[in-house]
Enzyme design. Structure first.
Site, PDB file in Angstrom:
ATOM      1  N   ASP A   1       0.970  -1.143   0.111  1.00 52.61           N
ATOM      2  CA  ASP A   1      -0.018  -0.045  -0.206  1.00 52.61           C
ATOM      3  C   ASP A   1       0.868   1.376   0.041  1.00 52.61           C
ATOM      4  O   ASP A   1       2.059   1.176   0.419  1.00 52.61           O
ATOM      5  CB  ASP A   1      -0.941  -0.024   1.290  1.00 52.61           C
ATOM      6  CG  ASP A   1      -1.903  -1.170   1.110  1.00 52.61           C
ATOM      7  OD1 ASP A   1      -2.238  -1.594   0.122  1.00 52.61           O
ATOM      8  OD2 ASP A   1      -2.178  -1.584   2.388  1.00 52.61           O
TER       9      ASP A   1
HETATM   10  N1  URA Z   1      -1.509  -5.823   3.725  1.00 58.87           N
HETATM   11  C1  URA Z   1      -1.668  -4.595   3.827  1.00 58.87           C
HETATM   12  O1  URA Z   1      -3.028  -4.205   4.213  1.00 58.87           O
HETATM   13  N2  URA Z   1      -1.109  -3.593   3.248  1.00 58.87           N
HETATM   14  C2  URA Z   1       0.113  -3.738   2.473  1.00 58.87           C
HETATM   15  O2  URA Z   1       0.942  -2.939   1.868  1.00 58.87           O
HETATM   16  C3  URA Z   1       0.538  -5.068   2.680  1.00 58.87           C
HETATM   17  C4  URA Z   1      -0.198  -5.913   3.467  1.00 58.87           C
END
Ligand code: URA
Length: 233
Positions: free
Chosen positions: A102
């Site tokens: 993310d």
């Molecule tokens: N899970 C999430 O919620 N975000 C990420 O960036 C990776 C795994």
């Protein structure tokens, strides 16, 4: 792929003709004549037959990058800086991301131009463990470890997440190991137990650990050992 198969995949070349061309010394792999039809051909090798290119070959690149917060895990974007903007594209062309993070998340991102390698790394069936350091808004409730180990029900996908291992580090910080990469997976898992992720940092994918010598935004090529830790099907 075996050499005779690679050659007979060409339009109008039968397996028998391919074997005859190989036996006649007409086929060259990476500059060396090959007379063995059963020879396995690496996908990066340059293969010619009677001077014609059968497989152009290319240089495989494998990089680890320390993704800073605020950078998009995408190839291009009109408004935001992406992880690809951090890499010298003239030196490392045609890269793609093997497992996104993310925008707010930090840590290990793997980039490559080798699709077979990235598939082996990210396909659900290969179950490569991914290790994250998670900071949450509230202390972990005592049953969180067991609930993550049992799996969390994801209504949207109609599935239960695979067993995940939560190891509290201190206060609201824990290390979490998961074996899949669903959309916002970790945020949704904590949401399901009444908590909230405030920081997420990926430390490791399979055998490949984020190099502690890298600063946010830096990257380096993977070592042969790191590349070979991903076993191709
Ligand atoms: N899970 C999430 O919620 N975000 C990420 O960036 C990776 C795994």
């Amino acid at each position: 792929m075996k050499l005779s198969r690679l050659l007979s995949n060409q339009n109008g070349v039968s397996r028998k003709q391919a074997n005859a061309l190989i036996a006649a010394g007409q086929v060259v792999i990476d500059g060396q004549t090959c007379r063995e039809p059963a020879q396995e051909v690496c996908r990066f090798a340059v293969v010619t037959c009677q001077g014609q290119t059968i497989q152009p070959g290319y240089t495989a690149h494998y990089l680890m990058l320390y993704k800073p917060a605020g950078i998009l895990s995408a190839t291009t974007d009109n408004t935001h800086t992406t992880v690809m903007d951090l890499v010298d594209a003239s030196r490392y062309p045609d890269l793609h991301i093997a497992g996104r993070l993310d925008r707010a998340s930090t840590g290990l991102i793997l980039l490559t131009n080798d699709g077979q390698w990235s598939r082996a790394l990210t396909e659900p069936v290969s179950e490569k463990p991914k290790v994250y350091r998670v900071t949450t808004a509230y202390d972990f409730s005592p049953d969180t470890i067991d609930r993550f180990a049992a799996g969390i029900w994801f209504e949207y996908e109609q599935l239960t997440t695979r067993p995940a291992k939560l190891e509290p580090v201190s206060g609201c910080v824990a290390r979490l190991t998961i074996h899949e990469g669903r959309y916002h997976q970790i945020k949704r898992m904590f949401h399901a137990v009444g908590n909230r992720v405030v920081a997420l940092h990926r430390e490791k994918i399979g055998e490949i650990q984020l190099d502690c010598a890298l600063a946010p935004g830096d990257y380096r090529p993977l070592s042969p050992q790191e590349i070979n830790s991903v076993h191709l099907a």
